[in-house]
Design a protein around this motif. Sequence first.
Motif, PDB file in Angstrom:
ATOM      1  N   GLY A   1     -54.098  12.999 -40.152  1.00 45.82           N
ATOM      2  CA  GLY A   1     -53.180  14.132 -40.113  1.00 45.82           C
ATOM      3  C   GLY A   1     -53.167  14.975 -41.365  1.00 45.82           C
TER       4      GLY A   1
ATOM      5  N   VAL B   1     -54.868  17.622 -44.046  1.00 46.27           N
ATOM      6  CA  VAL B   1     -55.820  18.713 -43.895  1.00 46.27           C
ATOM      7  C   VAL B   1     -57.034  18.426 -44.781  1.00 46.27           C
ATOM      8  CG1 VAL B   1     -56.200  21.203 -44.131  1.00 46.27           C
ATOM      9  CG2 VAL B   1     -53.962  20.344 -43.441  1.00 46.27           C
TER      10      VAL B   1
ATOM     11  N   VAL C   1     -57.408  16.821 -40.227  1.00 43.26           N
ATOM     12  CA  VAL C   1     -57.421  18.072 -39.486  1.00 43.26           C
ATOM     13  C   VAL C   1     -58.365  18.999 -40.273  1.00 43.26           C
ATOM     14  CG1 VAL C   1     -56.012  20.027 -38.716  1.00 43.26           C
ATOM     15  CG2 VAL C   1     -55.039  17.710 -38.749  1.00 43.26           C
TER      16      VAL C   1
END
Length: 203
Positions: free
Chosen positions: A109, A111, A142
Amino acid sequence: MKVLVVFYSTYGHIYKMAEAVAEGVKQVGGAQVELRRVPETLPDEVLANMGALDAQKAFAHVPVCTVDELATADAIIFGTPTRFGNMCGQMRQFLDATGQLWANGSLIGKVGSVFASSATQHGGQESTILSFHITLLHQGFVVVGLPYAFQGQMRIDEISGGSPYGASTIAGGDGSRMPSENELAAASFQGQHVANIAAKLAG
Ligand SMILES: Cc1cc2nc3c(=O)[nH]c(=O)nc-3n(C[C@H](O)[C@H](O)[C@H](O)COP(=O)(O)O)c2cc1C
């Protein structure tokens, strides 16, 4: 919201790009940015033969990243020079030490984003970034690139790195070309873009 810029650089091109990425992150309110380098794995003798010892002094002050630090960040932006179209071995070795983080799901989760450098214009910047993304996806990041909102990647009036996958610079065969204004602007845009997305995810 904490953003880590984790890089390896032999001659300083990626270091320059990393600084520009960090500047971009700072444009986002509430974002705290830290620069980190991954450990050198080559012996001094090899670095001396590569003519890298002097260049590396310019970023010797940047703290070496620890694996555990990765888990403390909301976003991590990785910078690597191209090695035969892939990330450099120093970065690979560092990432290969993150198995415990993978086992614990510690990076899921967050970045993740990548920027790169190569000697030649078509020497593998895109393959370096895209193949790096595979590792980020395994870790649950992500993945974020460099959207065409950064208009500088449309330019054809000068030689320039930069693609939708991430910012990049072309060092030249002898390493004499330092990142151009356009390439640094791409790096800065990527930093800001990542920080904006991380802020939204954190909120
Ligand atoms: C072992 C090795 C392999 C390399 N492979 C490539 C390559 O595949 N394509 C390319 O354009 N440049 C290649 N280069 C050049 C580096 O990518 C270049 O020196 C680097 O991007 C400069 O960034 P830095 O100063 O941050 O290290 C290679 C360099 C070394 C030492």
